[in-house]
Design a protein around this motif. Structure first.
Motif, mmCIF file in Angstrom:
data_model
loop_
_atom_site.group_PDB
_atom_site.id
_atom_site.type_symbol
_atom_site.label_atom_id
_atom_site.label_comp_id
_atom_site.label_asym_id
_atom_site.label_seq_id
_atom_site.Cartn_x
_atom_site.Cartn_y
_atom_site.Cartn_z
ATOM 1 N N GLN A 158 0.935 -1.197 -0.162
ATOM 2 C CA GLN A 158 -0.057 -0.011 0.012
ATOM 3 C C GLN A 158 0.735 1.187 0.036
ATOM 4 O OE1 GLN A 158 -2.271 -1.135 3.690
ATOM 5 N NE2 GLN A 158 -4.174 -1.504 2.338
ATOM 6 N N LYS A 160 3.934 1.605 -1.152
ATOM 7 C CA LYS A 160 4.461 1.623 -2.461
ATOM 8 C C LYS A 160 3.514 2.053 -3.433
ATOM 9 C CE LYS A 160 8.493 -1.638 -1.778
ATOM 10 N NZ LYS A 160 9.050 -2.999 -2.346
ATOM 11 N N ALA A 161 2.175 1.829 -3.244
ATOM 12 C CA ALA A 161 1.322 2.154 -4.553
ATOM 13 C C ALA A 161 1.264 3.579 -4.135
ATOM 14 C CB ALA A 161 0.074 1.522 -4.163
ATOM 15 N N THR A 165 2.427 7.187 -6.910
ATOM 16 C CA THR A 165 1.701 8.306 -7.568
ATOM 17 C C THR A 165 2.365 9.637 -7.274
ATOM 18 O OG1 THR A 165 0.560 8.645 -5.612
ATOM 19 C CG2 THR A 165 -0.359 6.985 -7.046
#
Length: 215
Positions: A158, A160-161, A165
């Motif tokens: 999560q 890293k996601a 962005t």
């Protein structure tokens, strides 16, 4: 240093998630800087009875407001992560309001200089030109992940996601006029902030002197 035409000296403070922007901002505030935090402004706009809530509900529907009448942030985050058009619609509502509130706060500032805390300063495309200096809080990506997992209870995937962005560490450093290393303890920040504060005071006094010559 001569980017904007505002009558006050300004610094844009940024860094990736988990880099310690809030801690650094608080330490500058303790030395007399006025901090204008765009995240806090955004939270105010999307709080119960926030100025942006009628437009957000009209655009996305009542399901995106929680029981208190505030923006349902987890639900909106899930939507914009999966739908770029929804992200653009959200930004079209929030960004003009954030910018207006930010400028109003800066005009009313009483500190020795203005520091805009902007998480997505590099990504936004316009902030770099609106401040005199860009200050980046830098740390290793592994340290970012560790801090956010501990602070927010998120998984590594999560975090890293979210980082995916944001601008990369290299992109932020390329945009920086000044860099604070925050890989260590809070105590290691103090001498870095003290030194930069003196630099910013000198810039601010010089700008004030130039302004008075044109009166």
């Amino acid at each position: 240093m001569e980017r904007p035409t505002a009558p006050y000296f300004s610094v844009g403070l940024t860094g990736g998630i988990g880099c310690g922007k809030s801690t650094v901002a608080d330490l500058f505030a303790a030395r007399g800087a006025t901090i204008v935090d765009t995240d806090q402004i955004a939270h105010g706009l999307t709080a119960p009875n926030g100025a942006a809530m009628p437009a957000l509900v009209a655009e996305f529907g009542a399901a995106y407001a929680d029981a208190r009448g505030a923006l349902d942030r987890p639900k909106m985050r899930e939507l914009v992560f999966s739908d770029p058009q929804a992200k653009a619609r959200l930004e079209a509502i929030l960004h003009p309001r954030i910018r207006a509130a930010t400028l109003a706060a800066a005009q009313n500032a009483t500190g020795s200089y203005v520091m805009f805390a902007v998480p997505l300063l590099v990504e936004s495309g316009g902030w770099v030109e609106r401040v005199n200096r860009v200050l980046v809080i830098d740390c290793l990506e592994a340290r970012q992940i560790e801090r956010v997992m501990t602070r927010n209870g998120l998984t590594e995937a999560q975090v890293k996601a979210i980082m995916a962005t944001q601008a990369t560490r290299a992109m932020r450093l390329a945009a920086a006029d000044d860099v604070i290393d925050n890989n260590g303890a809070v105590a290691a920040l103090e001498p870095q902030i003290a030194a930069l504060h003196e630099v910013y005071l000198a810039f601010s006094k010089r700008m004030a002197g130039m302004a008075s010559q044109h009166l």
